[in-house]
Enzyme design. Structure first.
Site, PDB file in Angstrom:
ATOM      1  N   HIS A  90     -39.233  -7.498 -68.906  1.00 51.19           N
ATOM      2  CA  HIS A  90     -39.107  -8.772 -69.633  1.00 51.19           C
ATOM      3  C   HIS A  90     -39.098  -8.604 -71.141  1.00 51.19           C
ATOM      4  O   HIS A  90     -38.788  -9.549 -71.857  1.00 51.19           O
ATOM      5  CB  HIS A  90     -40.262  -9.695 -69.211  1.00 51.19           C
ATOM      6  CG  HIS A  90     -40.478  -9.669 -67.728  1.00 51.19           C
ATOM      7  ND1 HIS A  90     -41.402  -8.833 -67.130  1.00 51.19           N
ATOM      8  CD2 HIS A  90     -39.831 -10.307 -66.728  1.00 51.19           C
ATOM      9  CE1 HIS A  90     -41.336  -8.981 -65.821  1.00 51.19           C
ATOM     10  NE2 HIS A  90     -40.393  -9.856 -65.538  1.00 51.19           N
ATOM     11  N   GLU A 142     -40.955 -12.929 -71.537  1.00 50.45           N
ATOM     12  CA  GLU A 142     -39.687 -12.703 -72.255  1.00 50.45           C
ATOM     13  C   GLU A 142     -39.657 -13.508 -73.557  1.00 50.45           C
ATOM     14  O   GLU A 142     -39.163 -13.023 -74.585  1.00 50.45           O
ATOM     15  CB  GLU A 142     -38.494 -13.082 -71.361  1.00 50.45           C
ATOM     16  CG  GLU A 142     -37.168 -12.782 -72.050  1.00 50.45           C
ATOM     17  CD  GLU A 142     -35.951 -13.162 -71.224  1.00 50.45           C
ATOM     18  OE1 GLU A 142     -36.007 -13.090 -69.980  1.00 50.45           O
ATOM     19  OE2 GLU A 142     -34.934 -13.539 -71.840  1.00 50.45           O
TER      20      GLU A 142
HETATM   21  O1  0CM Z   1     -37.792 -13.460 -66.203  1.00 51.61           O
HETATM   22  P1  0CM Z   1     -38.233 -13.643 -64.756  1.00 51.61           P
HETATM   23  O2  0CM Z   1     -39.583 -14.318 -64.705  1.00 51.61           O
HETATM   24  O3  0CM Z   1     -37.206 -14.292 -63.938  1.00 51.61           O
HETATM   25  O4  0CM Z   1     -38.455 -12.150 -64.264  1.00 51.61           O
HETATM   26  P2  0CM Z   1     -38.399 -11.433 -62.861  1.00 51.61           P
HETATM   27  O5  0CM Z   1     -39.250 -10.217 -62.984  1.00 51.61           O
HETATM   28  O6  0CM Z   1     -38.674 -12.346 -61.749  1.00 51.61           O
HETATM   29  O7  0CM Z   1     -36.873 -11.047 -62.745  1.00 51.61           O
HETATM   30  C1  0CM Z   1     -36.268 -10.046 -63.404  1.00 51.61           C
HETATM   31  C2  0CM Z   1     -36.262 -10.034 -64.808  1.00 51.61           C
HETATM   32  C3  0CM Z   1     -36.246  -9.994 -65.982  1.00 51.61           C
HETATM   33  C4  0CM Z   1     -36.210  -9.891 -67.403  1.00 51.61           C
END
Ligand code: 0CM
Ligand code: SF4
Length: 325
Positions: A90, A142
């Site tokens: 992220h 992120e």
């Molecule tokens: O950002 P998100 O919460 O969707 O993350 P994740 O770990 O579920 O998916 C992949 C990514 C990134 C950056």
């Protein structure tokens, strides 16, 4: 003499159900790369290897890597100085690698290249003297990572259409926006439309910041939602892209949508009156969880599985050079 034979013992007939299986679904190239980085790091340096934050937002992935020797922590100061540390997919604020360098730690950055692209974009706007708006969700790693690329105050976070309506920039002629990679495509378009109406000169990303994987998974869910009485999304509540898939399903016409970590989370009462169930998985959810869910449905119903594919994906990201054997 009449003989009464007992009626033949029969199992109750299973009710038919149609399963629509979204494609693309599950792992994206950034998740694949991040997991490989942890595996390779353990191979190269031995266990334990520390990982700052869940490498991707999925408990099953985390537990599998823990069994291989990964140790998950939230902050750098929880890692011993003499073990390597990996930063999650992220992204991290600039202060994190800076601190690792200062402590002379070995670190590997598993930030998805598509998140790094947004970091570079934000920096480019900043160097061009533009004020930056980030569309995203407060508290998500992120967003913390992207805001942490620049000095405090350089980026303003907007979460809703209302925020976009109320935002007052210092100088509207020097304004730009970037976004989180895992947002709802439609909600983001609405917010961007508000910003562009209010500030026609606002500098936009060259190409969308919402990543290909997020977009494709939402498109696949939209393609099945109208026919589905229920859409099941495999993913974690922490996973922004997975949570968005449930919202998209409901908005696109599914009667119900539920996020489940795995088949164990399914409440079979959801299946009352369900003739068609859509199944998909967020970008951080492993495919074996999808297979288990389909098997669990097929154990209870006479299931017919049909794939609903909107596009093929062939994106692959290279591993950092330090880990290529
Ligand atoms: O950002 P998100 O919460 O969707 O993350 P994740 O770990 O579920 O998916 C992949 C990514 C990134 C950056
Ligand atoms: Fe990268 Fe998109 Fe996957 Fe996040 S969901 S890791 S941004 S490809």
């Amino acid at each position: 003499m009449r003989v009464n034979f007992a009626p033949e013992a029969r199992l109750p007939e299973k009710r038919p159900i149609s399963i629509l299986l979204a494609a693309p679904r599950g792992f994206c190239a950034g998740v694949d790369r991040a997991i490989q980085i942890v595996e390779q790091a353990i191979r190269k340096w031995g266990a334990p290897v520390y990982v700052r934050h869940e490498i991707v937002h999925n408990r099953h992935v985390v537990e599998r890597l823990e069994a291989l020797g990964a140790v998950f922590v939230e902050e750098l100061d929880e890692c011993p100085l003499d073990r390597p540390v990996i930063f999650s997919a992220h992204g991290v604020p600039k202060s994190v690698p800076a601190e690792a360098r200062q402590r002379e730690m070995i670190y590997v950055d598993a930030t998805c290249p598509l998140v790094s692209k947004v970091h570079v974009e934000a920096e480019r706007h900043f160097n061009a003297g533009r004020e930056i708006v980030l569309i995203g969700h407060a508290g998500h790693p992120e967003v913390i990572g992207t805001m942490g690329q620049l000095p405090a105050g350089a980026i303003t976070l907007l979460e809703t259409v209302e925020d976009a309506e109320n935002f007052q920039p210092g100088d509207p002629s020097k304004l730009s926006f970037v976004t989180q990679t895992t947002l709802s495509v439609d909600d983001t378009a609405e917010m961007v439309a508000v910003l562009q109406r209010r500030f026609p000169g606002i500098a936009a990303p060259h190409k969308e910041d919402i990543c290909y994987a997020t977009t494709n998974r939402q498109d696949a869910v939209k393609a099945m939602a109208e026919q589905a009485d229920l859409v099941l999304v495999i993913g974690s509540p922490k996973s922004s892209n997975s949570v968005r898939l449930v919202e998209v399903a409901k908005r696109a016409g599914a009667r119900d949508g539920q996020l489940v970590a795995s088949a164990d989370d399914v409440d079979w009462a959801w299946f009352v009156d369900v003739r068609t169930v859509g199944v998909t998985a967020g970008a951080s959810a492993p495919e074996d969880l999808v297979e288990d869910l389909i098997a669990a449905i097929a154990a209870r119903f006479d299931a017919n599985v049909e794939e609903v594919r909107v596009t093929k994906e062939d994106v692959v990201f290279k591993l950092p050079r330090a880990l290529v054997e």
